[in-house]
Design an enzyme around this catalytic site. Structure first.
Site, PDB file in Angstrom:
ATOM      1  N   LYS A 487     -19.652  26.626  33.306  1.00  0.00           N
ATOM      2  CA  LYS A 487     -19.459  25.623  34.354  1.00  0.00           C
ATOM      3  C   LYS A 487     -17.960  25.437  34.609  1.00  0.00           C
ATOM      4  O   LYS A 487     -17.135  25.858  33.789  1.00  0.00           O
ATOM      5  CB  LYS A 487     -20.090  24.299  33.909  1.00  0.00           C
ATOM      6  CG  LYS A 487     -19.468  23.746  32.619  1.00  0.00           C
ATOM      7  CD  LYS A 487     -20.285  22.621  32.028  1.00  0.00           C
ATOM      8  CE  LYS A 487     -19.612  22.093  30.762  1.00  0.00           C
ATOM      9  NZ  LYS A 487     -20.490  21.208  29.999  1.00  0.00           N
ATOM     10  N   ARG A 583     -26.528   9.765  29.724  1.00  0.00           N
ATOM     11  CA  ARG A 583     -25.960  10.332  30.948  1.00  0.00           C
ATOM     12  C   ARG A 583     -27.155  10.754  31.798  1.00  0.00           C
ATOM     13  O   ARG A 583     -27.671   9.973  32.566  1.00  0.00           O
ATOM     14  CB  ARG A 583     -25.049  11.508  30.575  1.00  0.00           C
ATOM     15  CG  ARG A 583     -24.194  12.006  31.697  1.00  0.00           C
ATOM     16  CD  ARG A 583     -23.102  12.960  31.215  1.00  0.00           C
ATOM     17  NE  ARG A 583     -23.621  14.188  30.633  1.00  0.00           N
ATOM     18  CZ  ARG A 583     -22.859  15.199  30.225  1.00  0.00           C
ATOM     19  NH1 ARG A 583     -21.538  15.111  30.319  1.00  0.00           N
ATOM     20  NH2 ARG A 583     -23.381  16.285  29.707  1.00  0.00           N
ATOM     21  N   TYR A 711      12.269  13.326  42.542  1.00  0.00           N
ATOM     22  CA  TYR A 711      11.816  12.107  43.223  1.00  0.00           C
ATOM     23  C   TYR A 711      12.083  10.840  42.414  1.00  0.00           C
ATOM     24  O   TYR A 711      11.995  10.849  41.191  1.00  0.00           O
ATOM     25  CB  TYR A 711      10.308  12.188  43.478  1.00  0.00           C
ATOM     26  CG  TYR A 711       9.938  13.106  44.622  1.00  0.00           C
ATOM     27  CD1 TYR A 711      10.446  12.905  45.906  1.00  0.00           C
ATOM     28  CD2 TYR A 711       9.065  14.168  44.406  1.00  0.00           C
ATOM     29  CE1 TYR A 711      10.088  13.752  46.947  1.00  0.00           C
ATOM     30  CE2 TYR A 711       8.701  15.010  45.440  1.00  0.00           C
ATOM     31  CZ  TYR A 711       9.214  14.799  46.715  1.00  0.00           C
ATOM     32  OH  TYR A 711       8.871  15.629  47.728  1.00  0.00           O
ATOM     33  N   ASP A 761       4.467  21.022  43.947  1.00  0.00           N
ATOM     34  CA  ASP A 761       4.428  22.463  43.736  1.00  0.00           C
ATOM     35  C   ASP A 761       5.479  22.962  42.751  1.00  0.00           C
ATOM     36  O   ASP A 761       5.573  24.151  42.498  1.00  0.00           O
ATOM     37  CB  ASP A 761       4.655  23.205  45.068  1.00  0.00           C
ATOM     38  CG  ASP A 761       3.757  22.677  46.156  1.00  0.00           C
ATOM     39  OD1 ASP A 761       2.534  22.714  45.947  1.00  0.00           O
ATOM     40  OD2 ASP A 761       4.280  22.204  47.179  1.00  0.00           O
TER      41      ASP A 761
HETATM   42  C1  LIG Z   1     -20.504  21.265  28.692  1.00  0.00           C
HETATM   43  C2  LIG Z   1     -21.720  21.157  27.903  1.00  0.00           C
HETATM   44  C3  LIG Z   1     -21.841  21.811  26.668  1.00  0.00           C
HETATM   45  C4  LIG Z   1     -20.713  22.521  25.980  1.00  0.00           C
HETATM   46  O1  LIG Z   1     -19.884  21.574  25.358  1.00  0.00           O
HETATM   47  P1  LIG Z   1     -18.585  22.005  24.523  1.00  0.00           P
HETATM   48  O2  LIG Z   1     -18.101  20.767  23.912  1.00  0.00           O
HETATM   49  O3  LIG Z   1     -17.642  22.561  25.521  1.00  0.00           O
HETATM   50  O4  LIG Z   1     -19.046  23.021  23.559  1.00  0.00           O
HETATM   51  C5  LIG Z   1     -23.086  21.790  26.043  1.00  0.00           C
HETATM   52  N1  LIG Z   1     -24.124  21.129  26.596  1.00  0.00           N
HETATM   53  C6  LIG Z   1     -24.027  20.471  27.773  1.00  0.00           C
HETATM   54  C7  LIG Z   1     -25.207  19.772  28.291  1.00  0.00           C
HETATM   55  C8  LIG Z   1     -22.836  20.443  28.457  1.00  0.00           C
HETATM   56  O5  LIG Z   1     -22.733  19.777  29.598  1.00  0.00           O
END
Ligand SMILES: *Cc1c(COP(=O)(O)O)cnc(C)c1O
Length: 816
Positions: A487, A583, A711, A761
């Site tokens: 992801k 979640r 800046y 940048d």
């Molecule tokens: C991102 C994610 C993982 C991986 O987590 P890490 O801490 O990067 O190993 C595993 N399970 C779910 C549901 C996730 O969203």
């Protein structure tokens, strides 16, 4: 030449079936690397996570007719016209074949081992000896229990010297490699901490390494390496030493840097000499001194040695992959251009999925020692075997052998001739392997293919990714599946490239956050199952179309999904259970309705049930994690009981794999660990850093005490200063919180703090006292300046820094 019949006495195996006796010309242990089925002997090796026996049928279909197996049951039927030999261990059979092959040759063979530098010393020595000798050497770092036999197998009658590398990670291994390499000369580079964990002590490790040399006539080493020196003293090995400290065959009396050289003075046979080594870093100088020892032993004159050292090329160990013009993808390999190197690069080309055609741009092969006709016939057959559709040959020799090649070809006498005719529209959506001897200057071709980019790149080390993958795999119980999270652009590292690597290394599952991410992987040829964690209802059609599998986390979402699902088609889904993260996910109360819905829709198949730990990375939350695991086990068991069929159960992320080895269940989900960050912190040492973010200096300025930088005039010079403006800002993902000295970068090996506010940048760094010029490289993060350190400076986590690197920053992938 070896024939199948001879394998019986060599391996001690038993004949299962012989169709006809035939020559063995290629050894294959990795089914993905098949290029010339005729003459190939496939040895089915059982690894920890893979079993060569799975690929027998496929290879038979591809034309392979000779097999060495451990399990032969039913094979006569399956592989009717094949020769089949059964052995106790296919790996040992491979090693026995290689040892037999080695015994057919009586040339000097130098065996090299050590913790660092062995590949470079091997490559350099091959370059240094090549004016007088036809050298066979291990391709790249083929130095393992499988790599060494494959290296030795290359030995051919025209070779006059061998240089073979041996690497080990635990006791007992070197003895086997010694029998295969059978070195007549030895060289040990040094002894560091690599693979310490495989040995009871450093002494044990050095003694194990010295096993390689038990029959050598002479061992080259640096006697300043105390442990090595002590151990060698206890053995009866004749030595050739060099040292800066103690009396030695070559006593280094001084060495000092002068410009781009290191001037080394030494005494050899009571005479004083000095030599200019064309490198200034310590490691290169050490490697060059190992080479010097071998050259002196070979009685080369000092002028020859100096002359050859001057021509020594830094070894470009990297094989880079990058996006190029018109949707092309470039593999840039200037490592070497012998046949073995070509074959490895072609393996990589062939392993890239996707529909684009494959083009090879190849220069003359230099110094192969083979007759040219035979050499280019072999090149043509390799290219064909790896599905190269177009060949562009550059150089007088390959052009002279144009007739060896079939299919679409073009030839040019020189690189500049090719560039004169180069039109970018002739290359579109294809994979291009660029492989040329250094004298051909193929970097100009690479430049012509590259898109214009600003000077900031994220380099992704594919070898490190594989190392980390294998580290986590080594923790898994046999049979446990591995899902890898790609992801968020594979945590910033490039989704397609990482996914492709994982597909090649046979991960079981991939996971992305959104449907679009999955679609783009499918479009580029990724066929692994993909779970989509947060599919929006408007993307369900695409989900079906691209064979992506949704995470289902609520009743409403399931209902929406069902409304788009075709009644006849089978749909694979993954159930998310909320065990305390709060979640996404089903809780206890939802289950009755969930089961009812699922029973009403038998065309929906639950592939897996999973949950996510909220605090696996911190010991503080151990009790809570255990509680989550217990809840998950209970809920998942209920899911299975209600559905009446087994589903894959998984709860561990990277930190969980390290902390809760007893709860791997059917699958684990690897994320940040793959990318080189060990989230619990306790096993960070075992991982390799994967990404390096680099930029360049745009301009350097001197400013006076009291003047300000950037800046809001935040960067105030408290003394006269030298300031470098570097080409990275918050729009590239360089966090603004690094402003005003919070962040540091590395300029020419030294740390330099950010001065003033980070701009969009660009930003400015204080390089007072550091020698630098415009155009110099700057490391923003990497092995020397870790994500963990940088994240803690601004109160965040490495995940955020990695995923923030903007997509406008070009990714370059490399392998060694
Ligand atoms: C991102 C994610 C993982 C991986 O987590 P890490 O801490 O990067 O190993 C595993 N399970 C779910 C549901 C996730 O969203």
């Amino acid at each position: 030449m070896l024939t199948f019949q001879q394998l019986l006495p060599i391996t001690g195996g038993s004949l299962v079936q012989q169709a006809q006796d035939m020559p063995v010309t290629h050894l294959l242990t990795d089914s993905r690397k098949l290029s010339q089925p005729a003459g190939t002997l496939f040895l089915a090796i059982r690894g920890r996570h893979n079993d060569g026996h799975q690929y027998l049928k496929q290879l038979y279909r591809q034309g392979v007719r000779q097999f060495v197996v451990e399990a032969a049951q039913g094979l006569e039927k399956l592989l009717q016209e094949a020769n089949i030999l059964q052995v106790h261990s296919s790996l040992e059979a491979l090693q026995a074949v290689a040892a037999w092959h080695r015994s057919q040759f009586h040339v000097p063979v130098l065996g090299i081992t050590g913790s660092n530098g062995k590949t470079i010393v091997k490559e350099w020595l091959a370059q240094l000896l090549s004016p007088d000798e036809m050298v066979v050497k291990s391709p790249r770092s083929y130095n393992s229990q499988i790599g060494v036999p494959l290296s030795v197998w290359q030995l051919a009658p025209h070779h006059t010297w061998g240089i073979l590398e041996a690497g080990i990670s635990q006791t007992g291994e070197m003895q086997k490699l010694q029998r295969i390499i059978h070195p007549t000369l030895g060289l040990i580079t040094n002894l560091g901490s690599a693979h310490d964990e495989g040995f009871a002590s450093r002494q044990e490790k050095v003694n194990e390494k010295l096993q390689l040399f038990k029959q050598v006539e002479l061992l080259f080493y640096c006697s300043d390496q105390e442990l090595v020196h002590e151990a060698v003293q206890t053995k009866e090995i004749k030595t050739f030493t060099w040292s800066r400290k103690r009396p030695a065959d070559v006593s280094i009396t001084s060495s000092k840097i002068s410009g781009h050289h290191t001037i080394v003075s030494y005494t050899y046979r009571e005479e004083r000499h000095s030599l200019a080594i064309p490198f200034t870093d310590e490691a290169s100088v050490e490697n060059a001194l190992h080479c010097l020892a071998v050259l002196l032993y070979r009685r080369l004159s000092l002028t020859d040695i100096q002359d050859r050292l001057d021509r020594l090329q830094p070894v470009a160990m990297r094989l880079e992959m990058k996006e190029a013009i018109n949707g092309c993808y470039l593999i840039d390999d200037t490592y070497n251009n012998d046949l073995a190197g070509l074959s490895i690069a072609l393996d990589l080309l062939a392993s890239q999925p996707g529909q684009g055609r494959r083009t090879l741009i190849l220069s003359d092969l230099l110094e192969s020692g083979m007759a040219e006709d035979k050499l280019y016939a072999e090149v043509a057959s390799l290219a064909k075997g790896h599905n190269v559709e177009r060949l562009i040959g550059i150089g007088p020799t390959i052009q002279a052998h144009a007739a060896s090649f079939s299919g679409e070809c073009a030839f040019f006498p020189t690189t500049s001739d090719f560039l004169k005719h180069f039109k970018s529209e002739q290359f579109r959506n294809e994979l291009v392997l660029v492989k040329g001897a250094r004298v051909f200057g193929f970097e100009k071709i690479v430049q012509a293919f590259q898109q214009k980019v600003h000077g900031t790149v994220l380099e992704v080390n594919l070898d490190a990714l594989v190392h980390n993958l294998n580290y986590y795999r080594s923790k898994l119980a046999p049979g446990t599946k591995l899902m890898v999270m790609v992801k968020a652009f594979a945590y910033g590292s490039g989704s397609f490239e990482v996914a492709n690597l994982l597909q090649f290394h046979r991960a079981d599952y991939l996971a992305v956050a959104y449907v679009d991410e999955g679609v783009s992987l499918r479009e580029r040829g990724i066929t692994l199952p993909i779970m989509v964690m947060n599919p929006s209802p408007d993307s369900f059609t695409k989900l079906h179309q691209y064979n992506l599998e949704p995470e289902i986390y609520s009743l409403e979402q399931l209902q929406e999904f069902l409304s788009t699902a075709q009644p006849e088609a089978a749909h694979r889904i993954h159930l998310k259970l909320d065990t305390g993260m709060h979640r996404l996910g089903f809780t206890d109360e939802d289950l009755t309705s969930l089961f009812r819905l699922l029973k009403e829709h038998p065309q929906v198949r639950v592939v897996s049930a999973f949950s996510h730990l909220a605090g696996a990375d911190e010991a503080l939350h151990n009790d809570f994690s255990q509680q989550q695991i217990a809840t998950f086990r209970r809920l998942a068991a209920e899911v299975e009981a209600q559905l009446g069929y087994p589903v894959l159960k998984h709860i561990l992320n990277s930190a969980g794999i390290v902390r809760f080895p007893d709860h791997q269940l059917d699958m684990v989900r690897l994320g940040i660990g793959l990318y080189g960050v060990e989230a619990t912190g306790s096993e960070q040492e075992a991982l390799q850093p994967v990404s390096t973010l680099k930029t360049t200096i745009s301009q350097i300025k001197s400013i006076r005490k009291g003047e300000t930088v950037g800046y809001s005039r935040k960067g105030i010079a408290d003394t006269d200063k030298t300031i470098a403006t570097i080409a990275i800002g918050y729009a590239d993902g360089y966090d603004r919180r690094f402003s005003n000295g919070v962040g540091e970068v590395i300029v020419n090996e030294q740390r330099a703090p950010i001065i003033g506010n980070v701009c969009m940048d660009m930003c400015m760094v204080d390089i007072t006292g550091i020698a630098a010029k415009a155009g110099d490289e700057v490391v923003v993060f990497g092995p020397q300046l870790t994500l963990v350190e940088l994240a803690s400076r601004i109160g965040t986590i490495p995940y955020e820094l990695l995923t923030n690197v903007s997509t406008r920053v070009k990714r370059v992938f490399f392998a060694e």
